[in-house]
Every structure is written in structure tokens, then in C-alpha cells.
Scaffold this motif. Structure first.
Motif, PDB file in Angstrom:
ATOM      1  N   UNK A  79       0.844  -1.208   0.000  1.00  0.00           N
ATOM      2  CA  UNK A  79       0.000   0.000   0.000  1.00  0.00           C
ATOM      3  C   UNK A  79       0.870   1.245   0.000  1.00  0.00           C
ATOM      4  N   UNK A  80       1.935   1.232   0.794  1.00  0.00           N
ATOM      5  CA  UNK A  80       2.843   2.386   0.811  1.00  0.00           C
ATOM      6  C   UNK A  80       3.505   2.597  -0.540  1.00  0.00           C
ATOM      7  N   UNK A  85       0.000   8.738  -1.260  1.00  0.00           N
ATOM      8  CA  UNK A  85      -0.001   8.955   0.193  1.00  0.00           C
ATOM      9  C   UNK A  85      -1.311   9.508   0.752  1.00  0.00           C
ATOM     10  N   UNK A  86      -2.051  10.306  -0.006  1.00  0.00           N
ATOM     11  CA  UNK A  86      -3.283  10.857   0.552  1.00  0.00           C
ATOM     12  C   UNK A  86      -4.395   9.808   0.639  1.00  0.00           C
ATOM     13  N   UNK A  87      -4.305   8.665  -0.118  1.00  0.00           N
ATOM     14  CA  UNK A  87      -5.313   7.596  -0.055  1.00  0.00           C
ATOM     15  C   UNK A  87      -4.887   6.411   0.821  1.00  0.00           C
ATOM     16  N   UNK A  88      -3.670   6.417   1.312  1.00  0.00           N
ATOM     17  CA  UNK A  88      -3.172   5.297   2.101  1.00  0.00           C
ATOM     18  C   UNK A  88      -4.003   5.018   3.361  1.00  0.00           C
ATOM     19  N   UNK A  89      -4.400   6.021   4.144  1.00  0.00           N
ATOM     20  CA  UNK A  89      -5.205   5.708   5.333  1.00  0.00           C
ATOM     21  C   UNK A  89      -6.531   5.021   4.985  1.00  0.00           C
TER      22      UNK A  89
END
Length: 119
Positions: A79-80, A85-89
Motif C-alpha cells: 500500500x505504501x 499517500x493521501x489515499x493510504x489511510x
């Protein structure tokens, strides 16, 4: 004339039947050939098989937990690497929810199976 008492025909015919039946009967004092001893562990018993199954379940569960931790780490690394990065959470939350629901279904099925087999 004096008659002496003799055995009747029915009395003499009963005696051979009694001797024929006796060899067929076996006493419990003598063990039969091929019988298992009554002391020690009987590997064919249900109790021993149940203990072996529980041990195998424990070992397989430990291996599954280790593999799940490794898989979880690999997915978070992927995922990383692949997700912005803005959709990772959001992706991590969806993945964590999928893992949680899968594990709850597994626990529910195992609890139901253990409850039925204990009766």
C-alpha cells in the motif's frame, strides 16, 4: 420280579448336549489372542485422537498467525508503494476491516464447532 431303576431315554440324551455347549463358552479370565492390554495409552481411542487433533490445531494456528502477520506487513508495504499517500489511510482502513471481519467469521465458526462437538 424286581426292577432296578435305569436312566430313561430323555435323561441320557440331555447329558451329551451339556458337554457340547461347554467348549463354546469362554471364561473372562483368559485373554484372547490379539486383544489389546487394558493399561497404558490406547492409540486407537477417541481420547488420544482428540488430544492429537487439538495439538495439531494449536500448531497450525501458530503457523497461521505467523503467516498472517507476515502477510499483513507485506500488504501495508505494498500500500505504501503503490497507493498515493493521501489515499493510504483509506486503503489501510479497508484492509484492516477485511482482516477483522474474516477473523471474526473464523472465530465464530470454530466456537460453534467446538460447542457442538463438546455435547
Amino acid at each position: 420280579m424286581t426292577e432296578t431303576p435305569t436312566q430313561t431315554q430323555t435323561e441320557t440324551s440331555n447329558e451329551p448336549d451339556e458337554t457340547i455347549d461347554q467348549p463354546d463358552q469362554q471364561t473372562d479370565a483368559s485373554p484372547t489372542a490379539g486383544s489389546a492390554p487394558t493399561t497404558g495409552f490406547d492409540l486407537g481411542s477417541n481420547t488420544m485422537a482428540r488430544y492429537i487433533a487439538w495439538g495439531a490445531l494449536g500448531i497450525c494456528s501458530l503457523l497461521a498467525v505467523f503467516a498472517l502477520i507476515q502477510f499483513y506487513g507485506s500488504v501495508t508495504d505494498a500500500i505504501d508503494l503503490w497507493v498515493d499517500p493521501k489515499y493510504q489511510p483509506l486503503i489501510r482502513a479497508a484492509f484492516n476491516l477485511a482482516v477483522l471481519l474474516t477473523s471474526l467469521i473464523g472465530v465464530s465458526l470454530l466456537a460453534r464447532e467446538l460447542n457442538y462437538s463438546g455435547d
